[in-house]
Design a protein around this motif. Structure first.
Motif, PDB file in Angstrom:
ATOM      1  N   ALA A 168      18.650  -1.168   9.421  1.00  7.44           N
ATOM      2  CA  ALA A 168      17.885  -2.406   9.584  1.00  7.44           C
ATOM      3  C   ALA A 168      16.414  -2.115   9.851  1.00  7.44           C
ATOM      4  CB  ALA A 168      18.475  -3.237  10.721  1.00  7.44           C
ATOM      5  N   ALA A 169      16.145  -1.065  10.638  1.00  4.67           N
ATOM      6  CA  ALA A 169      14.758  -0.700  10.904  1.00  4.67           C
ATOM      7  C   ALA A 169      14.052  -0.263   9.628  1.00  4.67           C
ATOM      8  CB  ALA A 169      14.709   0.409  11.949  1.00  4.67           C
ATOM      9  N   LEU A 170      14.731   0.553   8.815  1.00  2.00           N
ATOM     10  CA  LEU A 170      14.143   0.975   7.543  1.00  2.00           C
ATOM     11  C   LEU A 170      13.946  -0.214   6.607  1.00  2.00           C
ATOM     12  CD1 LEU A 170      16.035   4.316   6.839  1.00  2.00           C
ATOM     13  CD2 LEU A 170      13.628   4.042   7.448  1.00  2.00           C
ATOM     14  N   ALA A 171      14.916  -1.144   6.614  1.00  2.00           N
ATOM     15  CA  ALA A 171      14.779  -2.334   5.770  1.00  2.00           C
ATOM     16  C   ALA A 171      13.588  -3.177   6.206  1.00  2.00           C
ATOM     17  CB  ALA A 171      16.067  -3.154   5.814  1.00  2.00           C
ATOM     18  N   GLN A 172      13.375  -3.285   7.521  1.00  2.00           N
ATOM     19  CA  GLN A 172      12.225  -4.029   8.028  1.00  2.00           C
ATOM     20  C   GLN A 172      10.920  -3.359   7.639  1.00  2.00           C
ATOM     21  OE1 GLN A 172      12.091  -7.003   9.683  1.00  2.00           O
ATOM     22  NE2 GLN A 172       9.875  -6.818   9.520  1.00  2.00           N
ATOM     23  N   GLN A 173      10.876  -2.038   7.770  1.00  2.00           N
ATOM     24  CA  GLN A 173       9.668  -1.307   7.383  1.00  2.00           C
ATOM     25  C   GLN A 173       9.434  -1.391   5.874  1.00  2.00           C
ATOM     26  OE1 GLN A 173      10.533   2.541   8.961  1.00  2.00           O
ATOM     27  NE2 GLN A 173       9.999   1.986  11.062  1.00  2.00           N
ATOM     28  N   ASN A 174      10.528  -1.340   5.127  1.00  2.00           N
ATOM     29  CA  ASN A 174      10.402  -1.453   3.676  1.00  2.00           C
ATOM     30  C   ASN A 174       9.845  -2.820   3.286  1.00  2.00           C
ATOM     31  OD1 ASN A 174      11.133  -0.576   0.815  1.00  2.00           O
ATOM     32  ND2 ASN A 174      12.378  -2.425   1.025  1.00  2.00           N
ATOM     33  N   LEU A 175      10.315  -3.874   3.967  1.00  2.00           N
ATOM     34  CA  LEU A 175       9.794  -5.207   3.686  1.00  2.00           C
ATOM     35  C   LEU A 175       8.311  -5.301   3.996  1.00  2.00           C
ATOM     36  CD1 LEU A 175      10.189  -8.186   2.950  1.00  2.00           C
ATOM     37  CD2 LEU A 175      10.915  -8.595   5.311  1.00  2.00           C
ATOM     38  N   GLU A 176       7.896  -4.721   5.108  1.00  2.00           N
ATOM     39  CA  GLU A 176       6.476  -4.753   5.460  1.00  2.00           C
ATOM     40  C   GLU A 176       5.635  -4.025   4.421  1.00  2.00           C
ATOM     41  OE1 GLU A 176       6.335  -3.083   9.334  1.00  2.00           O
ATOM     42  OE2 GLU A 176       7.297  -4.805  10.319  1.00  2.00           O
ATOM     43  N   ILE A 177       6.145  -2.899   3.918  1.00  2.00           N
ATOM     44  CA  ILE A 177       5.398  -2.141   2.914  1.00  2.00           C
ATOM     45  C   ILE A 177       5.310  -2.923   1.614  1.00  2.00           C
ATOM     46  CG2 ILE A 177       5.450  -0.044   1.510  1.00  2.00           C
ATOM     47  CD1 ILE A 177       6.762   1.332   3.942  1.00  2.00           C
ATOM     48  N   VAL A 178       6.440  -3.499   1.186  1.00  2.00           N
ATOM     49  CA  VAL A 178       6.440  -4.263  -0.064  1.00  2.00           C
ATOM     50  C   VAL A 178       5.525  -5.481   0.050  1.00  2.00           C
ATOM     51  CG1 VAL A 178       7.891  -5.635  -1.611  1.00  2.00           C
ATOM     52  CG2 VAL A 178       8.728  -3.467  -0.731  1.00  2.00           C
ATOM     53  N   GLU A 179       5.562  -6.123   1.222  1.00  2.00           N
ATOM     54  CA  GLU A 179       4.657  -7.258   1.406  1.00  2.00           C
ATOM     55  C   GLU A 179       3.206  -6.813   1.367  1.00  2.00           C
ATOM     56  OE1 GLU A 179       7.439 -10.282   4.093  1.00  2.00           O
ATOM     57  OE2 GLU A 179       6.047  -8.897   5.059  1.00  2.00           O
ATOM     58  N   GLY A 180       2.912  -5.614   1.920  1.00  2.00           N
ATOM     59  CA  GLY A 180       1.554  -5.085   1.838  1.00  2.00           C
ATOM     60  C   GLY A 180       1.125  -4.839   0.404  1.00  2.00           C
ATOM     61  N   VAL A 181       2.024  -4.238  -0.385  1.00  2.00           N
ATOM     62  CA  VAL A 181       1.703  -4.019  -1.797  1.00  2.00           C
ATOM     63  C   VAL A 181       1.544  -5.355  -2.512  1.00  2.00           C
ATOM     64  CG1 VAL A 181       2.562  -3.041  -3.956  1.00  2.00           C
ATOM     65  CG2 VAL A 181       2.853  -1.786  -1.831  1.00  2.00           C
ATOM     66  N   GLY A 182       2.377  -6.328  -2.120  1.00  2.00           N
ATOM     67  CA  GLY A 182       2.257  -7.652  -2.731  1.00  2.00           C
ATOM     68  C   GLY A 182       0.911  -8.280  -2.457  1.00  2.00           C
ATOM     69  N   ARG A 183       0.402  -8.089  -1.259  1.00  2.00           N
ATOM     70  CA  ARG A 183      -0.927  -8.634  -0.957  1.00  2.00           C
ATOM     71  C   ARG A 183      -1.999  -7.955  -1.799  1.00  2.00           C
ATOM     72  NH1 ARG A 183       1.400  -8.688   4.297  1.00  2.00           N
ATOM     73  NH2 ARG A 183       0.544  -6.604   4.752  1.00  2.00           N
ATOM     74  N   ILE A 184      -1.820  -6.651  -2.031  1.00  2.00           N
ATOM     75  CA  ILE A 184      -2.781  -5.928  -2.878  1.00  2.00           C
ATOM     76  C   ILE A 184      -2.760  -6.484  -4.294  1.00  2.00           C
ATOM     77  CG2 ILE A 184      -3.325  -3.677  -3.880  1.00  2.00           C
ATOM     78  CD1 ILE A 184      -2.186  -2.418  -1.357  1.00  2.00           C
ATOM     79  N   VAL A 185      -1.533  -6.647  -4.818  1.00  2.00           N
ATOM     80  CA  VAL A 185      -1.403  -7.157  -6.182  1.00  2.00           C
ATOM     81  C   VAL A 185      -1.965  -8.573  -6.291  1.00  2.00           C
ATOM     82  CG1 VAL A 185       0.254  -7.768  -7.982  1.00  2.00           C
ATOM     83  CG2 VAL A 185       0.576  -5.682  -6.656  1.00  2.00           C
ATOM     84  N   LYS A 186      -1.703  -9.379  -5.270  1.00  2.00           N
ATOM     85  CA  LYS A 186      -2.216 -10.750  -5.283  1.00  2.00           C
ATOM     86  C   LYS A 186      -3.741 -10.759  -5.310  1.00  2.00           C
ATOM     87  CE  LYS A 186      -1.804 -15.146  -2.826  1.00  2.00           C
ATOM     88  NZ  LYS A 186      -1.196 -15.851  -1.648  1.00  2.00           N
ATOM     89  N   ALA A 187      -4.346  -9.849  -4.554  1.00  2.00           N
ATOM     90  CA  ALA A 187      -5.812  -9.760  -4.555  1.00  2.00           C
ATOM     91  C   ALA A 187      -6.324  -9.310  -5.918  1.00  2.00           C
ATOM     92  CB  ALA A 187      -6.271  -8.806  -3.464  1.00  2.00           C
ATOM     93  N   ARG A 188      -5.624  -8.376  -6.550  1.00  2.00           N
ATOM     94  CA  ARG A 188      -6.056  -7.892  -7.860  1.00  2.00           C
ATOM     95  C   ARG A 188      -5.898  -8.967  -8.926  1.00  2.00           C
ATOM     96  NH1 ARG A 188      -3.732  -1.970  -9.085  1.00  2.00           N
ATOM     97  NH2 ARG A 188      -5.060  -2.352 -10.918  1.00  2.00           N
ATOM     98  N   VAL A 189      -4.801  -9.738  -8.848  1.00  2.00           N
ATOM     99  CA  VAL A 189      -4.612 -10.824  -9.814  1.00  2.00           C
ATOM    100  C   VAL A 189      -5.667 -11.905  -9.620  1.00  2.00           C
ATOM    101  CG1 VAL A 189      -3.042 -12.683 -10.508  1.00  2.00           C
ATOM    102  CG2 VAL A 189      -2.148 -10.386 -10.118  1.00  2.00           C
ATOM    103  N   LYS A 190      -5.952 -12.186  -8.337  1.00  2.00           N
ATOM    104  CA  LYS A 190      -6.956 -13.214  -8.053  1.00  2.00           C
ATOM    105  C   LYS A 190      -8.325 -12.819  -8.554  1.00  2.00           C
ATOM    106  CE  LYS A 190      -8.672 -16.084  -4.269  1.00  2.00           C
ATOM    107  NZ  LYS A 190      -8.595 -16.362  -2.809  1.00  2.00           N
ATOM    108  N   SER A 191      -8.635 -11.509  -8.486  1.00  2.00           N
ATOM    109  CA  SER A 191      -9.944 -11.033  -8.951  1.00  2.00           C
ATOM    110  C   SER A 191      -9.958 -10.753 -10.443  1.00  2.00           C
ATOM    111  CB  SER A 191     -10.330  -9.758  -8.198  1.00  2.00           C
ATOM    112  OG  SER A 191      -9.401  -8.705  -8.476  1.00  2.00           O
ATOM    113  N   GLY A 192      -8.801 -10.904 -11.104  1.00  2.00           N
ATOM    114  CA  GLY A 192      -8.731 -10.671 -12.531  1.00  2.00           C
ATOM    115  C   GLY A 192      -8.523  -9.219 -12.920  1.00  2.00           C
ATOM    116  N   GLU A 193      -8.278  -8.347 -11.980  1.00  2.00           N
ATOM    117  CA  GLU A 193      -8.072  -6.943 -12.288  1.00  2.00           C
ATOM    118  C   GLU A 193      -6.654  -6.639 -12.758  1.00  2.00           C
ATOM    119  OE1 GLU A 193      -9.179  -4.581  -8.970  1.00  2.00           O
ATOM    120  OE2 GLU A 193     -11.072  -5.637  -8.645  1.00  2.00           O
ATOM    121  N   ALA A 194      -5.708  -7.576 -12.580  1.00  2.00           N
ATOM    122  CA  ALA A 194      -4.323  -7.355 -12.981  1.00  2.00           C
ATOM    123  C   ALA A 194      -3.780  -8.651 -13.551  1.00  2.00           C
ATOM    124  CB  ALA A 194      -3.481  -6.910 -11.787  1.00  2.00           C
TER     125      ALA A 194
END
Length: 428
Positions: free
Chosen positions: A163-189
């Motif tokens: 469960a701890a690894l799953a929680q950490q994995n979710l936090e990491i994926v959400e972090g990457v998701g925020r990066i992707v969202k920023a790139r899509v918003k700026s038109g880079e992706a």
């Protein structure tokens, strides 16, 4: 400016992933919950589990049997009383004189059974062996319960780490998701990259929900062993076991044969069967009842003594002796079967522990670092635009799977050692 923000988010993601690499990940403890270690849970289980109470009741029962076996048979007292007169005497003067008086007659008879000493001794030895069997059964019950609690504890500990690894994995994926969202918003992706990131976030949430459900189920199992003493909201704290040094199979086998409570219990059962056979054989000699009596009748007063001896002519306990011999044969077969089963269990769990320890060495000597390095390179390539988002997620899944595999093999080693202790009959 966008490139700097992207670099910062990537660095934050890598830092979160490094936190997930720890080989002894612990579940996040909810506020207000109690924390228990393995030793405390075992003590609570031994104090509250009903199987221990059942074994204690068996000991009390055998103590009662021991008291009954040492008791002496109670005497028998009989008495008769009533009025009487003489009617058959030929002298009228005597008869008339006696008829003018009220004559009270009475008698008392006392009988004391005296047991055959050899039979009495055999019965007491049967009871003594029964108490020794019950005491060995208590040790066996405590050993089995402690092993079951250890396995359940490690199940819960693994579930918490998952469960701890799953929680950490979710936090990491959400972090990457925020990066992707920023790139899509700026038109880079492209927009499709954000969809893939959201799908990965959904998968990570599902994994977390499943892991938390496994934690709740295993928490109930551990609480059941303690008779409800832990409650429904608690966490366990501890670590998996390491392979003991200089663990030899010949020493384990010798310890099993000499000290295992199951072997001791069955040996006592065989001894009890021996004395039960002796008791039935000695029971062919009848018990003697010593009688004494006092009689007061019309014109007569007497004190008498005598013996009452049953004569074993038609039946000499052949059925009871045959049944006792059959019981002994069954107990001897059970002893042999238990020895074979325990020997097989010792060899099996010993080999399982050695094999699992070798797998742990493979993880410790480079596999964990290699997986982390591969993830770091994938994140760096993604930062530089040389790799896709899918490659980053693949590297992350591989790294998390290796972390779970490492926790799994450490769990399997701990379970194998717990079961080896159970098969050996004590601490390794």
């Amino acid at each position: 400016m966008t490139h700097q923000r992207l670099s910062s988010l990537i660095f934050l993601t890598a830092a979160l992933q490094i936190g997930a690499v720890t080989t002894r990940s612990q579940a996040v403890e909810p506020a207000g919950t109690s924390t228990y270690q393995l030793g405390t849970i075992i003590e609570m289980a031994l104090a509250r589990n009903p199987v221990v109470s059942s074994a204690e009741g068996d000991i009390e029962h055998q103590r009662g049997q021991q008291t009954a076996a040492g008791a002496y048979p109670n005497p028998t007292v009989m008495g008769n009383a009533g009025y009487g007169e003489i009617r058959d005497t030929g002298r009228a003067d005597i008869r008339d004189s006696l008829n003018r008086e009220s004559i009270f007659e009475y008698n008392f008879i006392l009988g004391q059974p005296v047991e055959w000493p050899a039979m009495r001794s055999a019965r007491k030895r049967v009871a003594d062996a029964g108490l020794a069997t019950a005491n060995a059964g208590m040790s066996e019950t405590r050993l089995n319960l402690a092993a079951q609690v250890k396995v359940a504890f490690y199940d819960l500990l693994l579930a918490q780490q998952d469960a701890a690894l799953a929680q950490q994995n979710l936090e990491i994926v959400e972090g990457v998701g925020r990066i992707v969202k920023a790139r899509v918003k700026s038109g880079e992706a492209p927009q499709f990259e954000l969809i893939k990131a959201e799908v990965e976030i959904l998968k990570a949430k599902q994994l977390l929900v499943r892991a938390e459900n496994v934690v709740r189920v295993n928490r109930v199992i551990v609480d059941t062993f303690t008779g409800g003493g832990l409650g429904t909201s608690y966490v366990v704290q501890g670590d998996f076991l390491n392979m003991p040094r200089e663990l030899r199979i010949d020493a384990l086998m010798a310890k099993m044969v000499q000290e295992h409570p199951t072997i001791r219990r069955l040996l006592q059962s065989v001894e009890q069967s021996d004395w039960r056979i002796e008791f039935e054989r000695q029971s062919r000699v009848p018990n003697v009842t010593v009688n004494g009596s006092y009689w007061r009748e019309i014109g007569r007063e007497a004190v008498q003594g005598g013996l009452s001896i049953p004569v074993p002519v038609w039946y000499r306990r052949q059925g009871e002796i045959a049944a006792s011999l059959g019981t002994k044969r069954r107990e001897e077969a059970e002893l042999l079967r238990a020895r074979n089963e325990l020997a097989r269990a010792v060899h099996q769990h010993y080999q399982d522990a050695r094999t699992t320890a070798e797998l742990i060495d493979v993880f410790d000597k480079g596999l964990l670092k290699q997986a982390q390095e591969a993830l770091r390179l994938a994140q760096f390539s993604f930062q530089q635009g040389a790799s896709s988002l899918l490659e980053v997620f693949d590297a992350q899944r591989v790294q998390r799977q290796i972390q779970m595999d490492y926790a799994q093999v450490r769990y399997e080693l701990s379970v194998s050692l717990a079961r080896l202790e159970r098969a050996v009959g004590g601490a390794l």
